[in-house]
Enzyme design. Sequence first.
Site, PDB file in Angstrom:
ATOM      1  CD  GLU A  31      -2.307 -11.289  15.538  1.00 57.94           C
ATOM      2  OE1 GLU A  31      -3.246 -11.324  16.378  1.00 57.94           O
ATOM      3  OE2 GLU A  31      -1.795 -10.240  15.108  1.00 57.94           O
ATOM      4  N   GLY A  33      -4.401 -13.397  17.504  1.00 55.40           N
ATOM      5  CA  GLY A  33      -5.682 -13.517  16.809  1.00 55.40           C
ATOM      6  C   GLY A  33      -5.475 -13.880  15.358  1.00 55.40           C
ATOM      7  N   GLY A  36      -2.877 -10.214  10.519  1.00 57.20           N
ATOM      8  CA  GLY A  36      -3.195  -9.028   9.730  1.00 57.20           C
ATOM      9  C   GLY A  36      -3.824  -7.902  10.513  1.00 57.20           C
ATOM     10  N   GLY A  37      -4.286  -8.174  11.724  1.00 57.86           N
ATOM     11  CA  GLY A  37      -4.781  -7.115  12.582  1.00 57.86           C
ATOM     12  C   GLY A  37      -6.214  -6.676  12.327  1.00 57.86           C
ATOM     13  CB  THR A  38      -8.171  -4.075  14.103  1.00 56.49           C
ATOM     14  OG1 THR A  38      -7.897  -4.614  15.399  1.00 56.49           O
ATOM     15  CG2 THR A  38      -9.594  -3.526  14.081  1.00 56.49           C
ATOM     16  CB  CYS A  39      -7.021  -2.109   9.399  1.00 56.21           C
ATOM     17  SG  CYS A  39      -7.371  -1.334   7.813  1.00 56.21           S
ATOM     18  CG  HIS A 441     -18.562  25.152 -13.983  1.00 52.84           C
ATOM     19  ND1 HIS A 441     -19.353  25.358 -12.873  1.00 52.84           N
ATOM     20  CD2 HIS A 441     -19.385  25.167 -15.068  1.00 52.84           C
ATOM     21  CE1 HIS A 441     -20.604  25.502 -13.273  1.00 52.84           C
ATOM     22  NE2 HIS A 441     -20.650  25.387 -14.593  1.00 52.84           N
TER      23      HIS A 441
END
Length: 462
Positions: A31, A33, A36-39, A441
């Site tokens: 890793e 950065g 855990g990554g972008t998300c 409904h």
Amino acid sequence: MPHHDLVIIGTGSGNTIPDERFADMDVAIVEHGVYGGTCLNVGCIPTKMYVYAADVAETIRRAGTYGVDASIDKIRWADIRDRVFGRIDPISAGGQRYRQGQDATTVYLGHARFTGDRTLSVAPTDGGDPVTVTGDRVVVAAGSRPGIPEVIAASGVPFHTSDDVMRLDEVPRRLTIIGGGYIAAEFAHVFSALGAEVTLATRGPALLREQDEEISARFTELAAHRWNVLLEAAPTAPPEQRPDGTIVVHCHHGTIETDALLVATGRIPNSDRLDAEAGGLAVHPDGRIVVDDQQRTTAEGVWALGDISSPYQLKHVANHEAKIVQHNLLHPDEPRVTNNAHVPSAVFTDPQIASIGLREQDCRDRGIRYVTKTQRYGDVAFGWAMEDTTGVVKLVASPDGTLLGAHLMGPEASSLVQPLIQAITFGLDARTMAERQYWIHPALPEVIENALLGLPLDPESW
């Protein structure tokens, strides 16, 4: 030279692959950065936490519509920010500690580049000497990054992207967003709801052009009443910064004066930063790593998944692909294939937008016979209760009732679309879906029922 049974590059969806079934393998995870990554860190999760706060603020502002007088005393941006990252940052750190604590797992915190067949040079983020790592098998899940137009990148003027804008110390008084896609639309909602004067400048003739043309047109019209929307506003010169800090953006509409600049012009795969081709991985012209339906690259023993290879930059797609890769690593003689036949998506702006399947323009361009029905939220009882005047469900179907696409714009669209996802995925036709089940409904899903019943189907084709 460290050698591993499996090397995984990226800790987003790639980090979900090693479970107890990999306990007897020597696994390496790389890793460069935040773990855990972008998300988790800069994408889906923090943005939606901000969106929820923005939705609350807008609900208060609109409360008078329902005879409830309410007002916002103060937007505590720092408290909103700290609520978001006070939850997310510990998850990221905890995930890293968990992997580092596993006996059979080695975590390399650094940037990986291919130097040969399943061979990587990892440059540690702490500045140490690069280490060469090899693996019997490699999974590339290194994601994507914000794409920055050269006219802005080379200007020297400070700007933000989705990577850092959520950690600002305060809401800028004036925010200009360059872009017209889902990231731009979501941040326009967040920052305007929380106090900024937002200008949205896009080079195209409409916002959210990847959506069905009718939804895009309706959203563009609504957005123009809420934000300063500039269409066909491509930059004509590099932006400038005045001594007082004001940023001046030059576009076809003239100049825009702003206190902060957010660039949201799309994301690009990180394959170039990995020297993918040096590892024998073929790359599409747009930068995506080439994979087959088993997520295998053109290099033996190397798989890829997520934004770095997929045309769908969506977390649920990356997670699906990770499950396919996981299975195929464990069961090479019984491989599974990725199923991207029906991929839904949502834009968490205001109003929400959700989509699955073919758009009307897709049918027209491909010469597919089709019918459509656009049903207003305001035509059903719950829509009356909401006083909704803009929400719609648009269905695209074959004349025989086969559902081809569904496109929603309105409150809770991202949830409301789910029964249509199920219907399209499993081949449930419009008549069967509408007539052979109860619709509660006066719940909001009645708008879907009415849309299904309103499709102008051809009885002779049933």
